[in-house]
Scaffold this motif. Structure first.
Motif, mmCIF file in Angstrom:
data_model
loop_
_atom_site.group_PDB
_atom_site.id
_atom_site.type_symbol
_atom_site.label_atom_id
_atom_site.label_comp_id
_atom_site.label_asym_id
_atom_site.label_seq_id
_atom_site.Cartn_x
_atom_site.Cartn_y
_atom_site.Cartn_z
ATOM 1 N N VAL A 240 1.720 10.286 -4.837
ATOM 2 C CA VAL A 240 1.824 8.931 -4.275
ATOM 3 C C VAL A 240 0.414 8.400 -4.087
ATOM 4 O O VAL A 240 -0.438 9.070 -3.489
ATOM 5 N N ARG A 241 0.163 7.197 -4.609
ATOM 6 C CA ARG A 241 -1.149 6.566 -4.460
ATOM 7 C C ARG A 241 -0.963 5.176 -3.865
ATOM 8 O O ARG A 241 -0.456 4.267 -4.535
ATOM 9 N N ASN A 242 -1.310 5.033 -2.613
ATOM 10 C CA ASN A 242 -1.213 3.740 -1.923
ATOM 11 C C ASN A 242 -2.595 3.291 -1.485
ATOM 12 O O ASN A 242 -3.366 4.096 -0.957
ATOM 13 N N HIS A 243 -2.872 2.005 -1.640
ATOM 14 C CA HIS A 243 -4.139 1.470 -1.130
ATOM 15 C C HIS A 243 -3.978 0.874 0.257
ATOM 16 O O HIS A 243 -4.961 0.667 0.960
ATOM 17 N N GLY A 244 -2.759 0.544 0.623
ATOM 18 C CA GLY A 244 -2.537 -0.076 1.933
ATOM 19 C C GLY A 244 -1.222 0.404 2.503
ATOM 20 O O GLY A 244 -0.731 1.478 2.167
ATOM 21 N N THR A 245 -0.654 -0.432 3.352
ATOM 22 C CA THR A 245 0.587 -0.065 4.019
ATOM 23 C C THR A 245 1.757 -0.351 3.092
ATOM 24 O O THR A 245 1.806 -1.396 2.438
ATOM 25 N N GLN A 246 2.677 0.592 3.087
ATOM 26 C CA GLN A 246 3.846 0.443 2.231
ATOM 27 C C GLN A 246 4.727 -0.679 2.790
ATOM 28 O O GLN A 246 5.137 -0.601 3.946
ATOM 29 N N ASP B 259 2.194 -5.403 -0.952
ATOM 30 C CA ASP B 259 1.496 -4.654 0.105
ATOM 31 C C ASP B 259 0.228 -5.382 0.543
ATOM 32 O O ASP B 259 -0.462 -6.001 -0.247
ATOM 33 N N GLN B 260 -0.052 -5.269 1.833
ATOM 34 C CA GLN B 260 -1.268 -5.864 2.403
ATOM 35 C C GLN B 260 -2.301 -4.767 2.588
ATOM 36 O O GLN B 260 -2.000 -3.699 3.119
ATOM 37 N N ILE B 261 -3.509 -5.028 2.139
ATOM 38 C CA ILE B 261 -4.560 -4.018 2.227
ATOM 39 C C ILE B 261 -5.702 -4.621 3.037
ATOM 40 O O ILE B 261 -6.163 -5.723 2.732
ATOM 41 N N THR B 262 -6.121 -3.921 4.081
ATOM 42 C CA THR B 262 -7.227 -4.432 4.892
ATOM 43 C C THR B 262 -8.413 -3.508 4.716
ATOM 44 O O THR B 262 -8.323 -2.307 4.964
ATOM 45 N N VAL B 263 -9.515 -4.062 4.214
ATOM 46 C CA VAL B 263 -10.734 -3.272 4.045
ATOM 47 C C VAL B 263 -11.865 -4.022 4.731
ATOM 48 O O VAL B 263 -12.107 -5.195 4.411
ATOM 49 N N ALA C 149 10.910 3.919 -1.841
ATOM 50 C CA ALA C 149 9.969 2.961 -1.232
ATOM 51 C C ALA C 149 8.536 3.292 -1.643
ATOM 52 O O ALA C 149 7.756 2.407 -1.997
ATOM 53 N N GLU C 150 8.197 4.576 -1.640
ATOM 54 C CA GLU C 150 6.816 4.969 -1.972
ATOM 55 C C GLU C 150 6.411 4.631 -3.392
ATOM 56 O O GLU C 150 5.243 4.424 -3.676
ATOM 57 N N HIS C 151 7.404 4.633 -4.286
ATOM 58 C CA HIS C 151 7.071 4.413 -5.696
ATOM 59 C C HIS C 151 7.327 2.969 -6.142
ATOM 60 O O HIS C 151 7.306 2.683 -7.326
#
Ligand code: MTE
Length: 399
Positions: free
Chosen positions: A78-84, A182-186, A224-226
């Protein structure tokens, strides 16, 4: 030949395999050493090795990969950059806009009814797979992947080309952008995950399947993860182009300006913004292979070695041969290909090889039908992408 007492560990030291000869018989032991306490397993979720908790990034133990041509979802990285995101399938809409004659907004039901269902067996591999092997040279930032950020599945859904044809592709169209929910906060900045692929890839090889909007993985709805309910699935390309939780498709005359296409997933010597901006995005994955399991063969002085191999991501390019060496590449022993061989999918291989006393490592190298072989080592790059040097398992005498 007598092999007295061995231990073996993967080159990147994430996992250890221990081998021993007790009297006349061989025995084998696989155990996590304290040194690798970072390999936290979260059994409630999956039997995966968690590389980062937040966002969730995890890969299987390598020996789990070599047994099934289609990787079961519980063993799929599983590779996620932010919240699922949590997506309500009844409220879900996929929009198609940009350089099209007729913008669309489709429900899941409409997608299922309007287009023919197709399926394709294809490998998804993270561009950062095997990143830790760069670190033997110089550290690299990013998720510290072993060789398990890869999996092969049967994906089913609808052809992206059919969807775009319904919308009507305008003459200026050259690229297809994808955006996830997905929302990613950096560093306090919000982004969405996205990217694009050339339109020629979407139209390539037709009517043979290539790029699909997938809603099923190995015959079941996406988890959900994929990417539930729909992800883009781009066979032959690095995983980053297969956008999960897909919400928006935009057809354009230019590549996407999304951060994950324009500013990362690039091969650069340093992360200076102007150098990264000038570099081309990575699309295709490279020829690669890994040793996933090594077991003594009872009553012999041989070891059974198993793993995967992947041809560079172009239609018609397949693995031609996989070879193993115990002497740093002076001599090679050929492995057997033991799974189906398909375009864009990995092939599993196995071999029984002699491991002479004094051997330091077993290494694997794959060659594809275009004649490309893996290099002994990959040149270092600042983002740690596309490591495809010969994969090694260390074999060392401990007594
Ligand atoms: N899609 C979204 N929306 N968000 C993400 O973080 N990660 C990408 C890709 N699609 C990502 C995404 C990357 S880098 C990879 S390697 C693959 O998803 C991994 O797919 P998987 O998690 O299903 O194995």
């Amino acid at each position: 030949m007598a092999i007295d007492h061995f231990s073996a560990n993967r080159l990147n030291r994430r996992e250890c395999l221990a081998f021993a000869v007790a009297g006349a018989g061989l025995w084998w032991q696989s155990r996590p050493f304290d040194l690798f306490a970072a390999d936290v397993v979260v059994p409630a979720r999956h039997d995966l090795l968690v590389r980062t908790e937040t966002p969730f990034n995890a890969e299987p133990r390598l020996e789990k990969l070599a047994n099934a041509f289609l990787t079961p979802v519980e063993n799929f990285f599983v590779r996620n950059h932010g919240t699922q995101p949590v997506i309500d399938p009844r409220a879900y809409r996929l929009t198609i806009g940009g350089a099209v004659d007729k913008p669309l907004s489709l429900t899941l039901d409409e997608i299922a009814k309007k287009f023919t269902r197709v399926s394709i067996r294809a490998t998804v591999t993270c561009a950062g797979n095997r990143r830790t092997e760069f670190a033997t040279e110089k550290p690299v930032p990013g998720v510290p992947w072993d060789a398990g950020a890869i999996g092969n599945a049967e994906w089913s859904g609808v052809r992206l080309s059919d969807v775009l044809k319904l919308a009507g592709i305008k003459a200026e169209a050259k690229h297809v952008w994808f955006e996830g929910q997905d929302q990613i906060t950096v560093n306090g900045q919000n982004r969405t995950f996205g990217g694009s692929i050339p339109l020629s890839t979407v139209l390539e090889g037709q009517p043979a399947e290539r790029v699909i909007l997938a809603d099923r993985m190995n015959g079941r709805p996406l988890t959900a993860e994929h990417g539930f309910p729909i992800r883009s699935l781009v066979p032959g390309y690095i995983g980053a182009r297969s956008v999960k939780w897909l919400s928006k498709i935009t057809v354009s005359d230019r590549p996407s300006s999304n951060f994950y296409l324009a500013q990362t997933y690039k091969l650069v010597e340093e992360n200076a913004p102007e150098k990264v901006a000038a570099a081309s995005p990575i699309y295709e994955f490279l020829t690669n292979s890994a040793i996933c399991d090594v077991q003594p063969v009872a009553g012999t002085d041989k070891f059974a070695v198993k793993g995967y191999a992947l041809a560079g991501g172009r239609r018609g390019n397949r693995i031609a041969e996989v070879n193993l060496t115990t002497d740093g590449g002076k001599t090679w022993q050929r492995a057997k290909l033991v799974s189906p061989v398909v375009d864009f999918g990995w092939v599993l291989w196995s071999a029984e090889i002699k491991v002479p006393a004094g051997t330091e490592r077993i290494q694997v190298k794959a060659t594809d039908s275009e004649g490309t072989s893996q290099p002994a080592r990959s040149p270092w790059n600042a983002q740690g992408y596309q490591y495809n040097g010969w994969h090694s398992v260390l074999v060392k005498k401990v007594t």
